[in-house]
Design a protein around this motif. Sequence first.
Motif, PDB file in Angstrom:
ATOM      1  N   GLU A   1      -2.093   7.870   0.855  1.00  0.00           N
ATOM      2  CA  GLU A   1      -1.605   9.246   0.830  1.00  0.00           C
ATOM      3  C   GLU A   1      -2.749  10.262   0.841  1.00  0.00           C
ATOM      4  O   GLU A   1      -3.756  10.094   0.148  1.00  0.00           O
ATOM      5  CB  GLU A   1      -0.737   9.457  -0.407  1.00  0.00           C
ATOM      6  CG  GLU A   1      -0.001  10.774  -0.419  1.00  0.00           C
ATOM      7  CD  GLU A   1       1.045  10.838  -1.515  1.00  0.00           C
ATOM      8  OE1 GLU A   1       1.087  11.851  -2.225  1.00  0.00           O
ATOM      9  OE2 GLU A   1       1.819   9.866  -1.650  1.00  0.00           O
ATOM     10  N   ASN A   2      -2.596  11.298   1.677  1.00  0.00           N
ATOM     11  CA  ASN A   2      -3.528  12.426   1.817  1.00  0.00           C
ATOM     12  C   ASN A   2      -4.824  12.082   2.539  1.00  0.00           C
ATOM     13  O   ASN A   2      -5.704  12.936   2.650  1.00  0.00           O
ATOM     14  CB  ASN A   2      -3.834  13.064   0.455  1.00  0.00           C
ATOM     15  CG  ASN A   2      -2.606  13.687  -0.169  1.00  0.00           C
ATOM     16  OD1 ASN A   2      -1.715  14.168   0.529  1.00  0.00           O
ATOM     17  ND2 ASN A   2      -2.524  13.659  -1.491  1.00  0.00           N
TER      18      ASN A   2
ATOM     19  N   LEU B   1       0.845  -1.202   0.000  1.00  0.00           N
ATOM     20  CA  LEU B   1       0.000   0.000   0.000  1.00  0.00           C
ATOM     21  C   LEU B   1       0.879   1.251   0.000  1.00  0.00           C
ATOM     22  O   LEU B   1       0.559   2.242  -0.660  1.00  0.00           O
ATOM     23  CB  LEU B   1      -0.925   0.007   1.213  1.00  0.00           C
ATOM     24  CG  LEU B   1      -1.826  -1.214   1.410  1.00  0.00           C
ATOM     25  CD1 LEU B   1      -2.819  -0.956   2.531  1.00  0.00           C
ATOM     26  CD2 LEU B   1      -2.545  -1.580   0.121  1.00  0.00           C
ATOM     27  N   TRP B   2       1.976   1.192   0.759  1.00  0.00           N
ATOM     28  CA  TRP B   2       2.929   2.299   0.799  1.00  0.00           C
ATOM     29  C   TRP B   2       3.556   2.533  -0.579  1.00  0.00           C
ATOM     30  O   TRP B   2       3.639   3.667  -1.057  1.00  0.00           O
ATOM     31  CB  TRP B   2       4.013   2.001   1.834  1.00  0.00           C
ATOM     32  CG  TRP B   2       5.184   2.913   1.778  1.00  0.00           C
ATOM     33  CD1 TRP B   2       5.287   4.172   2.304  1.00  0.00           C
ATOM     34  CD2 TRP B   2       6.436   2.652   1.124  1.00  0.00           C
ATOM     35  NE1 TRP B   2       6.530   4.708   2.026  1.00  0.00           N
ATOM     36  CE2 TRP B   2       7.249   3.794   1.305  1.00  0.00           C
ATOM     37  CE3 TRP B   2       6.944   1.560   0.413  1.00  0.00           C
ATOM     38  CZ2 TRP B   2       8.541   3.867   0.797  1.00  0.00           C
ATOM     39  CZ3 TRP B   2       8.230   1.643  -0.092  1.00  0.00           C
ATOM     40  CH2 TRP B   2       9.019   2.789   0.101  1.00  0.00           C
ATOM     41  N   SER B   3       3.955   1.454  -1.235  1.00  0.00           N
ATOM     42  CA  SER B   3       4.647   1.598  -2.525  1.00  0.00           C
ATOM     43  C   SER B   3       3.719   2.143  -3.607  1.00  0.00           C
ATOM     44  O   SER B   3       4.186   2.747  -4.582  1.00  0.00           O
ATOM     45  CB  SER B   3       5.245   0.252  -2.971  1.00  0.00           C
ATOM     46  OG  SER B   3       4.216  -0.694  -3.203  1.00  0.00           O
ATOM     47  N   ASN B   4       2.418   1.965  -3.427  1.00  0.00           N
ATOM     48  CA  ASN B   4       1.446   2.474  -4.398  1.00  0.00           C
ATOM     49  C   ASN B   4       0.760   3.760  -3.929  1.00  0.00           C
ATOM     50  O   ASN B   4      -0.190   4.223  -4.578  1.00  0.00           O
ATOM     51  CB  ASN B   4       0.393   1.404  -4.693  1.00  0.00           C
ATOM     52  CG  ASN B   4       0.965   0.218  -5.439  1.00  0.00           C
ATOM     53  OD1 ASN B   4       1.781   0.383  -6.342  1.00  0.00           O
ATOM     54  ND2 ASN B   4       0.567  -0.984  -5.055  1.00  0.00           N
ATOM     55  N   ASN B   5       1.223   4.307  -2.803  1.00  0.00           N
ATOM     56  CA  ASN B   5       0.653   5.556  -2.256  1.00  0.00           C
ATOM     57  C   ASN B   5      -0.853   5.473  -2.017  1.00  0.00           C
ATOM     58  O   ASN B   5      -1.583   6.454  -2.187  1.00  0.00           O
ATOM     59  CB  ASN B   5       0.957   6.739  -3.195  1.00  0.00           C
ATOM     60  CG  ASN B   5       2.427   6.872  -3.508  1.00  0.00           C
ATOM     61  OD1 ASN B   5       3.262   6.820  -2.609  1.00  0.00           O
ATOM     62  ND2 ASN B   5       2.751   7.027  -4.771  1.00  0.00           N
ATOM     63  N   GLU B   6      -1.314   4.307  -1.586  1.00  0.00           N
ATOM     64  CA  GLU B   6      -2.756   4.070  -1.441  1.00  0.00           C
ATOM     65  C   GLU B   6      -3.400   4.908  -0.329  1.00  0.00           C
ATOM     66  O   GLU B   6      -4.587   5.221  -0.397  1.00  0.00           O
ATOM     67  CB  GLU B   6      -3.022   2.584  -1.176  1.00  0.00           C
ATOM     68  CG  GLU B   6      -2.625   1.649  -2.297  1.00  0.00           C
ATOM     69  CD  GLU B   6      -3.617   1.630  -3.453  1.00  0.00           C
ATOM     70  OE1 GLU B   6      -4.585   2.407  -3.424  1.00  0.00           O
ATOM     71  OE2 GLU B   6      -3.409   0.835  -4.384  1.00  0.00           O
TER      72      GLU B   6
END
Length: 201
Positions: free
Chosen positions: A105-106, A98-103
């Motif tokens: 973020e924001n 999830l981190w590597s795909n910026n899931e």
Amino acid sequence: MHEKYLLILFYSATGAVKNLAHAIADGAEKRGLQTRIRTVPKVSATSEASEPNIPKEGEIFCTKDDLVNCSGLALGSPTRFGSMAAPMKYFLDSTGDLWSNNELENKFGCVFTSTGSQHGGQEITLFNLMTYLLHQGMVFVGSPYSIKSLHTTMSGGTPYGPSHVANTGGSPNLTTDEYNVASETGARIATLIMQSQSNGS
């Protein structure tokens, strides 16, 4: 667009963190935001999940889809020697994809905890949980001093997030102030989520 909801993800051994989770849900739901309360399974001494995929009772276990599709995250764990409990760490460590795909973020996020004593490492644990949110690119939401119970509490409740102090006897029951800090934090993050999404951001 998927349904807006606040994911309240917690691990609780004695029930105190669970009570905080439900207080946060109360506050969010009073502002009109749906909530989804989830937990994580215990782990064995070899750091493997040791419970069935579906728990026999209580909240169901969190999935990565719950995280991906949430509009905000409230993350809670009891304090274990100044850090989050191993079951929560085990689950969070599995979300590198999830981190590597910026899931996440924001998305807005807040944190909460419980300790057995007044100075049992609450703030360190809250920062420990907060670090996960920051690494995921989330926007942290604290518990401001406009929450009146932060001025009157003689137990849990911090500007970094809701908390509970069990003290002698280890009661999981929240004081009125602890409940108020948790529910008003839930209301605050719900308001921010709805404002953000109504503005199209």
